[in-house]
Design a protein around this motif. Structure first.
Motif: not given
Length: 249
Positions: A1-19
């Motif tokens: 299942m595709t992971a869902v991003l909440d664009l308003t909450d960077p603290t919830s973003w996955p590690d690879n996006l933060h990297r």
């Protein structure tokens, strides 16, 4: 299942996006500062790299509209199809069949709409932030008139068809998980993600961080989280309509 991003909450973003954003921070920050701090080609390259990282994800989103009970159940059961003139005509005829439109009003609506306009056809618009942020001026009319902007935009001031569109259906929010891949390459998504990240890091940005855009592919039923109607407390919480000054939705 595709992971869902909440664009308003960077603290919830996955590690690879933060990297990825950590690596590209100087480019995006330099672009926000302006004055030639970053070359356009470098900024474009950074945006393309970020876009590729975002591809596997879906985004939490809301579509503001007004729906009949039949349309509500169809979206839950079948998902959302790409709008066009034929779809709008079928909706209008269905509303007449269900006794929601008089025959003379139906004819007027069938004859005048913009559903096949290049800026509207085959596009499902979403806001990727709680709709209340847009305020009454941004979203109020979506809830007050049935048929969508392609229809009410042509009939809102009409003394016959305008009032008819105000009594069909109920104000509704379609809460969905919209695949990034369905949004197309040329959007402001990467810019808004980068700005949201920079703000989270303590930097200032020149423009807003909230993103709205359109899906260019149909959404299956599995992508629809729920349809929220005016009688649901979450509708008020998400839209802020209890503080609006305009006509009752």
């Amino acid at each position: 299942m595709t992971a869902v991003l909440d664009l308003t909450d960077p603290t919830s973003w996955p590690d690879n996006l933060h990297r990825c954003l950590d690596t590209l921070q100087d480019v995006f920050h330099g672009w926000e500062k302006g004055a030639g701090a970053v070359k356009a080609a470098d900024y474009d390259h950074a945006g393309a790299e970020l876009y590729e990282v975002l591809q596997p994800y879906s985004l939490l989103a809301w579509h503001c509209t007004r729906l009949t009970d039949h349309e509500h159940h169809c979206i839950v059961r079948e998902g959302m199809k790409l709008p066009n003139g034929d779809m709008l005509l079928r909706r209008i005829v269905a509303a007449r069949t269900d006794g929601l439109l008089a025959p003379d009003v139906t004819d007027l609506l069938l004859a005048k709409h913009q559903a096949d306009h290049p800026n509207r056809v085959s596009r499902i618009w979403f806001c990727f932030f709680p709709p209340r942020v847009a305020g009454e001026s941004g979203i109020g009319r979506f809830f007050r008139y049935w048929g969508g902007e392609a229809l009410y935009g042509m009939h809102e001031p009409d003394p016959v068809t305008g009032p008819a569109l105000r009594v069909i259906g109920r104000p509704s929010l379609v809460e969905a998980e919209v695949p990034v891949a369905s949004l197309g390459r040329h959007t402001y998504l990467t810019t808004k993600v980068a700005r949201r990240y920079l703000v989270h890091q303590g930097f200032e940005t020149r423009e807003c961080t909230d993103h709205e855009g359109c899906a260019l592919q149909p959404l299956p039923a599995a992508a629809i989280r729920r349809v929220i109607t005016l009688d649901d407390p979450d509708f008020v919480a998400l839209t802020g309509c209890d503080g609006w000054k305009g006509p009752d939705s």
